[in-house]
Design an enzyme around this catalytic site. Structure first.
Site, PDB file in Angstrom:
ATOM      1  N   ARG A 235       0.846  -1.185   0.000  1.00 44.29           N
ATOM      2  CA  ARG A 235       0.000   0.000   0.000  1.00 44.29           C
ATOM      3  C   ARG A 235       0.886   1.241   0.000  1.00 44.29           C
ATOM      4  O   ARG A 235       1.944   1.266   0.641  1.00 44.29           O
ATOM      5  CB  ARG A 235      -0.938   0.008   1.232  1.00 44.29           C
ATOM      6  N   ASP A 259       4.581  -0.031  -6.914  1.00 44.08           N
ATOM      7  CA  ASP A 259       3.355  -0.334  -7.648  1.00 44.08           C
ATOM      8  C   ASP A 259       2.151   0.360  -7.017  1.00 44.08           C
ATOM      9  O   ASP A 259       1.048   0.297  -7.561  1.00 44.08           O
ATOM     10  CB  ASP A 259       3.130  -1.855  -7.675  1.00 44.08           C
ATOM     11  N   GLU A 264      -4.166   7.335  -5.554  1.00 47.38           N
ATOM     12  CA  GLU A 264      -4.238   6.603  -6.818  1.00 47.38           C
ATOM     13  C   GLU A 264      -5.483   6.997  -7.590  1.00 47.38           C
ATOM     14  O   GLU A 264      -6.569   7.039  -6.999  1.00 47.38           O
ATOM     15  CB  GLU A 264      -4.208   5.089  -6.552  1.00 47.38           C
ATOM     16  N   HIS A 286      -0.266   0.246 -10.006  1.00 45.59           N
ATOM     17  CA  HIS A 286      -1.051  -0.665  -9.164  1.00 45.59           C
ATOM     18  C   HIS A 286      -1.525  -1.875  -9.978  1.00 45.59           C
ATOM     19  O   HIS A 286      -2.707  -2.222 -10.000  1.00 45.59           O
ATOM     20  CB  HIS A 286      -2.253   0.053  -8.543  1.00 45.59           C
ATOM     21  N   TRP A 289      -1.397  -7.022  -8.940  1.00 37.85           N
ATOM     22  CA  TRP A 289      -2.429  -8.024  -8.656  1.00 37.85           C
ATOM     23  C   TRP A 289      -3.165  -8.508  -9.902  1.00 37.85           C
ATOM     24  O   TRP A 289      -3.881  -9.507  -9.856  1.00 37.85           O
ATOM     25  CB  TRP A 289      -3.483  -7.415  -7.715  1.00 37.85           C
TER      26      TRP A 289
END
Length: 314
Positions: A235, A259, A264, A286, A289
């Site tokens: 995070r 990332d 964001e 980001h 994932w």
């Protein structure tokens, strides 16, 4: 059964067949907060990734007899969980779907820095190598993972996967538990300062909480070796961006791969935009994932959560 997905863009082109087979399915690319209640009218199940469901909204959903909220993510901070419990609305998240995906991007970032992949790719594609006159370019040094010390911050499922892969690369692995609850005899547990001082690579895999907010700032980064790199795929608020910018510009560490960000999408005034040597900073949006495989596992897990919930509550 009526199922409503409020921000279906977050699973991109995943196959939704398993969820659609469970009932009347409606999806929206994005949903503003003032659109939630209207779109959820008559729904039994609401699926959300980033659309927040606050107490006032949950009260209206409960009045409309919404029974289950499925979070298309592991983190549950977008939902007022105490309010949901008080109102009798069940909440289910999707844990573990992205363990391999996030671990792999961790290594992509670290190896990208250690091998200076971005610099050398540009060096060749720009034509500079064609006109260089030498077979090898030693402008920027590169390093091996083998024999390095890798420090893991947060030894949950992803942190453990990273630790195991790092060990396979020949690294000596230690970890810092941000909760104090994790204990793994396979790896040495160390205080944060000691881990930062000793490690050649540090990767962050902890949840964001009051305990971890700004856990890594300029002072902590100043403890690291000037040849070390840090990767944050957890995070954004865990590694202070102003402190990281200053540490990189001051030469306190060799590089960083991120990332995640404090805001964001990343804002134009983010301090990271002021890092002078762009090859010391590797940034992704980001996306750790979001492999095709991880997103499909996520969707299939949501379907299983719905089936299980209504199977147990007949």
């Amino acid at each position: 059964m009526k199922i409503v997905f409020l921000d279906a863009y977050t699973v991109d082109r995943s196959d939704m067949a398993q969820i659609k087979a469970l009932g009347d399915y409606a999806s929206y690319d994005r949903t503003a907060e003032n659109e939630i209640v209207e779109r959820c009218a008559g729904a039994d199940v609401v699926i959300t990734n980033k659309v927040p469901l606050r107490a006032t909204t949950l009260e209206q959903l409960a009045a409309m007899h919404v029974k289950l909220i499925c979070i298309a993510a592991t983190g549950m901070n977008n939902i007022d969980l105490p309010a949901a419990e008080r109102l009798g609305i069940a909440v289910r998240n999707t844990a573990g779907y992205s363990t391999a995906s996030v671990a792999e991007l961790t290594f992509a970032g670290v190896l990208g820095l250690l091998k200076q992949i971005i610099y050398f790719d540009e060096f060749v594609k720009s034509g500079a190598y064609t006109h260089y006159g030498r077979l090898f370019d030693f402008t920027r040094p590169t390093y091996e993972l083998a024999g390095k010390r890798w420090g893991v911050i947060g030894l949950g499922a992803i942190g453990r996967r990273v630790a195991d892969i790092a060990r396979a690369f020949g690294c000596e692995v230690s970890y810092f538990s941000t909760s104090g609850a994790n204990s793994n005899p396979e790896y040495a547990q160390k205080p944060l300062a000691e881990l930062l001082m000793e490690s050649d690579i540090v990767s962050v895999h902890a949840p964001l909480s009051e305990r971890t907010h700004n856990l890594i700032d300029y002072h902590e980064l100043s403890l690291m070796k000037p040849t070390a790199v840090i990767a944050n795929v957890a995070r954004g608020g865990i590694v202070n961006e102003e402190g990281l910018m200053r540490a990189l510009n001051d030469g306190l560490l060799a590089g960083a791969a991120l990332d995640v960000y404090s805001h964001e999408p990343m804002t134009a005034d983010n301090p990271l935009n002021r890092v002078r040597d762009k090859y010391r900073l590797l940034l992704t949006p980001h996306s750790a994932w979001s492999t095709v495989e991880a997103m499909q596992t996520l969707v299939d897990t949501i379907a299983e959560n719905i089936r299980k919930f209504f199977g147990e509550n007949k």
